[in-house]
Enzyme design. Structure first.
Site, PDB file in Angstrom:
ATOM      1  CG  ASP A  63       3.464   6.221   4.994  1.00 14.47           C
ATOM      2  OD1 ASP A  63       4.332   7.002   5.400  1.00 14.47           O
ATOM      3  OD2 ASP A  63       2.746   5.549   5.745  1.00 14.47           O
ATOM      4  CG  ASP A 110      -0.255   0.011   2.530  1.00 14.86           C
ATOM      5  OD1 ASP A 110       0.797  -0.632   2.618  1.00 14.86           O
ATOM      6  OD2 ASP A 110      -0.747   0.636   3.488  1.00 14.86           O
ATOM      7  CG  ASN A 111       3.417   2.517   2.485  1.00  9.79           C
ATOM      8  OD1 ASN A 111       2.325   3.083   2.539  1.00  9.79           O
ATOM      9  ND2 ASN A 111       4.061   2.107   3.561  1.00  9.79           N
TER      10      ASN A 111
END
Length: 266
Positions: A28, A18-19
């Site tokens: 992130d 998800d990064n």
């Protein structure tokens, strides 16, 4: 992107799916850090211990793993065939290696990629915990002259080859001799090579202890160091006379918990 990170010793501490964006961006950073002493197992994330899933050496493979999760989802949704998914992952590996080899070749100022020479160098750096950034910056000062006396070969690297014994000096001397031999066949002048190497080997990186020093003073209401640090890092490849203190090796306190490594929640 990841090949570029490897070139300057950057490590993303939480590079999970998800990064990582399909745009070739990381979203992130969480805990992140640049290598000080060269250590392939370096991770700036305390919660990445002891497995070190996101350590420096694992970054390329983590990128591939993330892509594999994405393509498997698309395949399951019948938006991509298995053949197409395999092609994407194969292309990632080829593209990464092409870019990484090109970056490392330019970092050393070599006429062409030399796997053995680079592998031996990284092994030596790992054994002696050599500062990644300062080493490559100083490497451009070596002259491509096979006639240089053996006892003088390591002089340009003296500031980073600290406290090495006789056996390690022999290993480094042997490597420098092989390096000079490779350089001497290129036909590139020392001045041209130095300029090219300095354009890809930063003198200044955002070391964690520099951040911590700026944070400490800012918490007292003084943002002078924050502004100065930002100014230096805007031109990391320039010499910047008077700013040499920002290129120094980290002090002992830089290795304490909360400085050299942070948790995901920091």
């Amino acid at each position: 992107m990841i090949a570029g990170w490897q070139g300057v010793g950057f490590t993303h501490g939480v590079m999970n799916t998800d990064n990582m964006s399909v745009l070739g961006l990381t979203i992130d950073y969480g805990p992140f850090g640049f290598l000080d002493a060269f250590d392939p197992s370096f991770t700036p994330n305390t919660t990445d211990l002891p497995g070190r899933r996101y350590c420096f050496a694992n970054q390329p493979d983590i990128g591939l793993w993330n892509i594999a999760q994405f393509t498997s989802t698309l395949s399951a949704a019948e938006l991509m065939s298995n053949k197409e998914a395999n092609y994407v992952m194969e292309r990632y590996g080829i593209k990464f290696m092409d870019d990484y080899q090109a970056i490392m070749t330019k970092k050393l100022g070599l006429p062409k990629y030399n796997k053995q020479l680079i592998s031996d160098l990284l092994n030596n750096m790992s054994v002696d915990k050599v500062d990644y950034t300062n080493f490559f910056r100083l490497l451009s000062n070596i002259k491509a002259d096979p006639a240089i006396p053996e006892q003088q070969l390591l002089i340009p690297l003296k500031a980073v080859l600290l406290d090495i014994g006789k056996e390690r000096k022999v290993a480094w001397t042997s490597w420098v001799q092989a390096y000079i031999q490779e350089l001497s066949s290129s036909g590139i002048s020392d001045e041209e090579r130095k300029s090219s190497m300095d354009s890809v080997n930063p003198k200044y990186i955002l070391r964690n202890y520099l951040c911590q020093s700026a944070i400490d003073t800012a918490e007292q209401g003084d943002f002078t160091e924050v502004r100065q640090l930002l100014k230096v890092m805007e031109n990391p490849y320039d010499e910047q006379p008077g700013m040499e203190k920002y290129a120094r090796l980290p002090p002992a306190w830089a290795y304490r918990p909360g400085v050299c490594m942070l948790s995901c929640s920091s």
